[in-house]
Every structure is written in C-alpha cells, then in structure tokens.
Design a protein around this motif. Structure first.
Motif, PDB file in Angstrom:
ATOM      1  N   ASP A  79       0.832  -1.210   0.000  1.00 48.55           N
ATOM      2  CA  ASP A  79       0.000   0.000   0.000  1.00 48.55           C
ATOM      3  C   ASP A  79       0.865   1.259   0.000  1.00 48.55           C
ATOM      4  N   LYS A  80       1.985   1.222   0.726  1.00 49.42           N
ATOM      5  CA  LYS A  80       2.872   2.390   0.778  1.00 49.42           C
ATOM      6  C   LYS A  80       3.532   2.643  -0.566  1.00 49.42           C
ATOM      7  N   MET A  81       3.915   1.579  -1.257  1.00 57.20           N
ATOM      8  CA  MET A  81       4.519   1.757  -2.569  1.00 57.20           C
ATOM      9  C   MET A  81       3.493   2.296  -3.565  1.00 57.20           C
ATOM     10  N   ILE A  82       2.264   1.793  -3.513  1.00 54.58           N
ATOM     11  CA  ILE A  82       1.213   2.283  -4.399  1.00 54.58           C
ATOM     12  C   ILE A  82       0.963   3.764  -4.161  1.00 54.58           C
ATOM     13  N   ALA A  83       0.902   4.167  -2.904  1.00 50.42           N
ATOM     14  CA  ALA A  83       0.650   5.575  -2.576  1.00 50.42           C
ATOM     15  C   ALA A  83       1.770   6.466  -3.096  1.00 50.42           C
ATOM     16  N   ALA A  84       3.024   6.008  -2.962  1.00 51.40           N
ATOM     17  CA  ALA A  84       4.156   6.793  -3.455  1.00 51.40           C
ATOM     18  C   ALA A  84       4.153   6.863  -4.972  1.00 51.40           C
ATOM     19  N   ALA A  85       3.823   5.742  -5.619  1.00 46.12           N
ATOM     20  CA  ALA A  85       3.827   5.697  -7.078  1.00 46.12           C
ATOM     21  C   ALA A  85       2.755   6.597  -7.674  1.00 46.12           C
ATOM     22  N   LYS A  86       1.590   6.672  -7.047  1.00 52.56           N
ATOM     23  CA  LYS A  86       0.506   7.501  -7.574  1.00 52.56           C
ATOM     24  C   LYS A  86       0.923   8.962  -7.702  1.00 52.56           C
ATOM     25  N   GLY A  87       1.769   9.403  -6.810  1.00 49.79           N
ATOM     26  CA  GLY A  87       2.171  10.805  -6.845  1.00 49.79           C
ATOM     27  C   GLY A  87       3.510  11.077  -7.468  1.00 49.79           C
ATOM     28  N   GLY A  88       4.301  10.036  -7.740  1.00 51.77           N
ATOM     29  CA  GLY A  88       5.649  10.347  -8.185  1.00 51.77           C
ATOM     30  C   GLY A  88       6.361   9.308  -9.015  1.00 51.77           C
ATOM     31  N   LEU A  89       5.648   8.512  -9.785  1.00 56.74           N
ATOM     32  CA  LEU A  89       6.316   7.470 -10.561  1.00 56.74           C
ATOM     33  C   LEU A  89       6.702   8.018 -11.939  1.00 56.74           C
ATOM     34  N   HIS A  90       7.882   8.617 -11.997  1.00 60.45           N
ATOM     35  CA  HIS A  90       8.416   9.230 -13.225  1.00 60.45           C
ATOM     36  C   HIS A  90       9.614   8.375 -13.624  1.00 60.45           C
ATOM     37  N   ASN A  91       9.364   7.113 -13.974  1.00 63.03           N
ATOM     38  CA  ASN A  91      10.369   6.075 -13.852  1.00 63.03           C
ATOM     39  C   ASN A  91      10.530   5.164 -15.053  1.00 63.03           C
ATOM     40  N   VAL A 106      11.513   4.386  -6.455  1.00 58.61           N
ATOM     41  CA  VAL A 106      10.288   5.167  -6.347  1.00 58.61           C
ATOM     42  C   VAL A 106      10.558   6.349  -5.434  1.00 58.61           C
ATOM     43  N   SER A 107      10.377   7.553  -5.967  1.00 57.06           N
ATOM     44  CA  SER A 107      10.668   8.758  -5.206  1.00 57.06           C
ATOM     45  C   SER A 107       9.883   8.780  -3.895  1.00 57.06           C
ATOM     46  N   ARG A 108      10.565   9.141  -2.825  1.00 56.08           N
ATOM     47  CA  ARG A 108      10.003   9.222  -1.480  1.00 56.08           C
ATOM     48  C   ARG A 108       9.583   7.871  -0.913  1.00 56.08           C
ATOM     49  N   TYR A 109      10.031   6.801  -1.560  1.00 60.17           N
ATOM     50  CA  TYR A 109       9.760   5.461  -1.041  1.00 60.17           C
ATOM     51  C   TYR A 109      11.045   4.656  -0.948  1.00 60.17           C
ATOM     52  N   GLY A 110      11.777   4.539  -2.068  1.00 60.79           N
ATOM     53  CA  GLY A 110      13.064   3.883  -1.994  1.00 60.79           C
ATOM     54  C   GLY A 110      13.355   2.963  -3.162  1.00 60.79           C
ATOM     55  N   ASP A 115      11.144  -9.816  -7.472  1.00 64.17           N
ATOM     56  CA  ASP A 115      11.803 -11.111  -7.469  1.00 64.17           C
ATOM     57  C   ASP A 115      11.804 -11.740  -8.865  1.00 64.17           C
ATOM     58  N   PRO A 116      12.695 -12.706  -9.133  1.00 65.05           N
ATOM     59  CA  PRO A 116      12.796 -13.292 -10.476  1.00 65.05           C
ATOM     60  C   PRO A 116      11.486 -13.895 -10.994  1.00 65.05           C
ATOM     61  N   GLU A 117      10.628 -14.347 -10.086  1.00 62.23           N
ATOM     62  CA  GLU A 117       9.323 -14.883 -10.499  1.00 62.23           C
ATOM     63  C   GLU A 117       8.310 -13.768 -10.723  1.00 62.23           C
ATOM     64  N   MET A 118       8.722 -12.543 -10.458  1.00 65.43           N
ATOM     65  CA  MET A 118       7.924 -11.332 -10.681  1.00 65.43           C
ATOM     66  C   MET A 118       6.645 -11.305  -9.841  1.00 65.43           C
ATOM     67  N   LYS A 119       6.702 -11.878  -8.653  1.00 63.53           N
ATOM     68  CA  LYS A 119       5.517 -11.940  -7.800  1.00 63.53           C
ATOM     69  C   LYS A 119       5.272 -10.655  -7.013  1.00 63.53           C
ATOM     70  N   GLU A 120       6.341 -10.083  -6.431  1.00 66.25           N
ATOM     71  CA  GLU A 120       6.115  -8.974  -5.507  1.00 66.25           C
ATOM     72  C   GLU A 120       7.301  -8.015  -5.476  1.00 66.25           C
ATOM     73  N   TRP A 121       6.996  -6.713  -5.471  1.00 61.63           N
ATOM     74  CA  TRP A 121       8.005  -5.675  -5.299  1.00 61.63           C
ATOM     75  C   TRP A 121       8.298  -5.499  -3.801  1.00 61.63           C
ATOM     76  N   LYS A 122       9.590  -5.443  -3.446  1.00 61.90           N
ATOM     77  CA  LYS A 122       9.971  -5.222  -2.059  1.00 61.90           C
ATOM     78  C   LYS A 122      11.137  -4.243  -1.997  1.00 61.90           C
ATOM     79  N   LEU A 123      11.208  -3.504  -0.894  1.00 62.23           N
ATOM     80  CA  LEU A 123      12.347  -2.624  -0.661  1.00 62.23           C
ATOM     81  C   LEU A 123      13.626  -3.444  -0.546  1.00 62.23           C
ATOM     82  N   VAL A 124      14.699  -2.969  -1.156  1.00 64.93           N
ATOM     83  CA  VAL A 124      16.000  -3.635  -1.067  1.00 64.93           C
ATOM     84  C   VAL A 124      16.558  -3.437   0.334  1.00 64.93           C
ATOM     85  N   ASP A 125      17.055  -4.507   0.936  1.00 61.76           N
ATOM     86  CA  ASP A 125      17.591  -4.449   2.295  1.00 61.76           C
ATOM     87  C   ASP A 125      18.841  -3.579   2.363  1.00 61.76           C
TER      88      ASP A 125
END
Length: 402
Positions: A79-91, A106-110, A115-125
């Motif tokens: 949900d946090k990534m979606i919210a950030a993308a709605k306002g700033g995904l110039h990517n 993603v600006s203001r998110y990180g 993953d290689p199976e393309m299932k889910e976007w996650k913040l890089v550790d």
C-alpha cells in the motif's frame, strides 16, 4: 560474440534471445547467429500492414499475431509503494543480469526489487537512505562491470546519475564542470554553468562507458562517463545538441545499447519530434535499419517516446501522449525495422484505466515467454483538474492470438 543457449533468460542488452525466433518456436536456429538487435543475422520479417499494426494491444511477428494479457497475479505492491507511485512514478526499470530481479527507485519510497518470479516488489535491504530521500529512476540500467552487477539510475529529481551495488551507492555523477569531454562546445556549456538534467543512462560494454542523455536542458546531449582508477568520472566522447542549435535532438529522453551489423550502437529516443537515432560510442551517427532518406527512424505522428526497450528485432517505445487513434490514452508502440508492428495500451485493461501516460517499459523473458513491465507517469496538472491518472506498474504477457 557471446552464445546463448536456447531459452536461457538473459537481460544483457547486446545478448538477448531473438524475440522473433522465441515466439515462433525457432529460437534454436537464431541464437547462435544473433546477439540482441543485430540486423546482420537471419531473422523473420515482421509484418507491417497498417491495419494490423493499428489493432489495440496486439503486435505482429511474421505471420503470427500476439496479444498482451494483463497478469494481475504478478507485480504485487505494498500500500505504501502504491501511494508513493501515484504521486511520483516518473520512472523506468531494468533487470539485474545475475539475479533476474527487476529494479527501480520510487521517489520518497526507496529502491525496490521485483523477485525473479515477478511476484512482488519489495524494498532492497540495507539500502542507502538517499534512495528514499527524493531521487527517482527516470532512467535505469543494470550492467556487469569487472564481474559485478551494478545498477545505475538517472535521477531528474535530484540532477545526478547514481551508480550502486544493490543498495550501496558507489558513485554519484553530478553536473560536469567543463573540460571533461572531447567536444569543446559541450565543455564550454558546462563551464558556463549550463543545466544538467540526466534523463537516461546505459552502459556500453565494448566501449566500457556509461552513456547519459540530458534532454531536460538547453544542453541536449549524450555524455560519456568512465571508470578511471576505480572512480566513475565524466570523460571522453560527448555529442548532440538541440535541433534549433544545429544538433539532432529535441529532448533526448531514452538511451539503449545494441548491436547492428556486429557493431556496438547507442540508440537514442528523441522525444519531442518522435525520432530514434543510432550512434557509435564516439558519437558518429549511423543509418538506422528501416530508415531511408534520413539516418534516423521517424515514428508516427504524435509519437513522443519516453524510453526504449529492445528485445530481438523489436523495439518497445512507451509514449508520453496518445496517438490519434489510441482513444485519448498513451500506448507502448512496438516497432520492427523502423515500422510499427503493434502496440500495448495499458489503460484499455480493467483496473488500469488511469495509466494515461506511458513512461517506462522493459521487455523480459521467463521460461521462454515474453513479458512487459509497463510504468505510467502521473500528470499532476490533469489530476488537479479532475482528470485522474496515476503512476502505476503493470505486468503483461505476450500470448498467441487465437
């Protein structure tokens, strides 16, 4: 020439499995003769019938038609990534050449990875806080250097090119000072404090150079950076300039590296006049396949390419604005040998109707299937006037049309 085994997944920009062979089941006959976008290799000729090419969200290869299927099960975002993308995904995004992860910022998110199976976007550790501090991934390139996988991002938000090893920042290239390049006119531009606005970046393996295009500035150039004694620096070739100043560009916005007739070529998407140029890594313009009177490819009227992705003999061009026949929303235009062979219109799909402006696209393979990761740009002005459109990432699969 690096040989690719049949159905091997690879994101190396000049060593891709030929899409034409992949889709018609003849990949084994082309992989040994063809590195990436090499037009000297034997390939199927894409159909360019105008009526077929105009069909929404389909494309043509040889005598076969393919349609894009939205894979709602792929690319889950928090949900946090979606919210950030709605306002700033110039990517844009790109694929790591060792892990097959997709990465973008993603600006203001990180800094995020899919993953290689393309299932889910996650913040890089353990990423540098800089990635969440306001920079974006207007342009992205994953490349191999000295055996390591590096990620480069051109950030228009912060005016820099960031080079990283996963979340660790190795270098940040800011505005040249003047004197770094072979072209004295370009040196003088930066000596006088000319604006630097990096739109996209790509690594040229044979030239061992990063190529950066700077279309959001009066100095509309392609600039070179090299690793000198372990440090990334502006150095060497630079070329371009705006058309009203005698140059070729009108907002150089996207850049890729490929091979044509066995030679390494830098391809530049010049947005405002809808052109695709080809250059050597030293800046000499070459004749693009499919071009006739001019060396560049002239795209259909109203085409404003924000980026370009190459796979086999096909070029995928996310357009900023609608075409005359795309029902008021922008498509990803698909071009082969200089001619349109189809398109993808994300806003046609249920749940994606706010993807009005296409900014990024990356064509990738998984298990012998072609997928496209499409990124849209949110127009704040339109949103303020009640015409909602959001930044969004969606994944599509190319399937044979019945």
């Amino acid at each position: 020439m690096r040989v690719i085994a049949p159905f091997q997944i690879s994101s190396l920009r000049i060593a891709r499995v030929a899409l034409s062979g992949l889709l018609v089941g003849s990949i084994a006959s082309v992989v040994n003769a063809h590195e990436g976008h090499d037009h000297s290799a034997s390939q199927l000729t894409a159909t360019t019938n105008a009526a077929e090419a105009a069909t929404s969200s389909t494309f043509q290869v040889g005598d076969k038609t393919y349609r894009w299927e939205h894979r709602e099960d792929l690319g889950k975002m928090s949900d946090k990534m979606i919210a950030a993308a709605k306002g700033g995904l110039h990517n844009n995004a790109d694929q790591d050449q060792k892990t097959n992860e997709m990465v973008t910022v993603v600006s203001r998110y990180g800094l995020v990875a899919l993953d290689p199976e393309m299932k889910e976007w996650k913040l890089v550790d353990d990423q540098d806080p800089k990635f969440a501090s306001g920079m974006n991934s207007h342009g992205a390139d994953c490349f191999l250097f000295n055996g390591e996988s590096l990620w480069a991002f051109s950030s228009t938000n912060t005016g820099e090119v960031v080079i990283s090893k996963r979340g660790e920042i190795l270098a940040s290239l800011t505005s040249p000072k003047g004197g770094e390049f072979d072209d004295e006119k370009i040196n003088e531009y930066y000596r006088k404090g000319g604006k630097f606005a990096p739109c996209d970046v790509v690594f040229a393996p044979e030239a061992q150079s990063l190529i950066v295009v700077t279309g959001y500035a009066p100095g509309d150039y392609a600039l070179t950076a090299k690793n000198v004694d372990g440090t990334w620096k502006w150095s060497g070739a630079a070329w371009g300039g705006k058309t009203n100043q005698g140059g070729p560009f009108s907002t150089a916005h996207g850049v890729e590296v490929t091979k044509i007739d066995g030679n390494e070529v830098v391809e530049v998407a010049s947005r405002a006049h809808g052109r695709i140029y080809g250059f050597t890594a030293s800046g000499e313009m070459i004749q693009m396949p499919g071009a006739f009177d001019e060396k560049f490819i002239q795209l259909p009227a109203r085409s404003n390419p924000c980026n370009l992705s190459l796979h086999g003999n096909e070029m995928f061009l996310p357009l900023l604005n609608p075409l005359a026949d795309s029902n008021g929303v922008a498509p990803v235009l698909i071009v082969s040998d200089g001619k349109p062979v189809g398109r993808l219109v994300p806003a046609e799909y249920e749940g994606l109707n706010y993807m009005h402006h296409m900014h990024g696209f990356c064509a990738v393979e998984r298990d012998g299937k072609l997928f496209g990761i499409a990124l849209s740009w949110p127009n704040g002005g339109e949103n303020n006037n009640g015409k909602r459109n959001d930044g969004r990432i969606a994944i599509f699969e190319a399937v044979a049309a019945e």
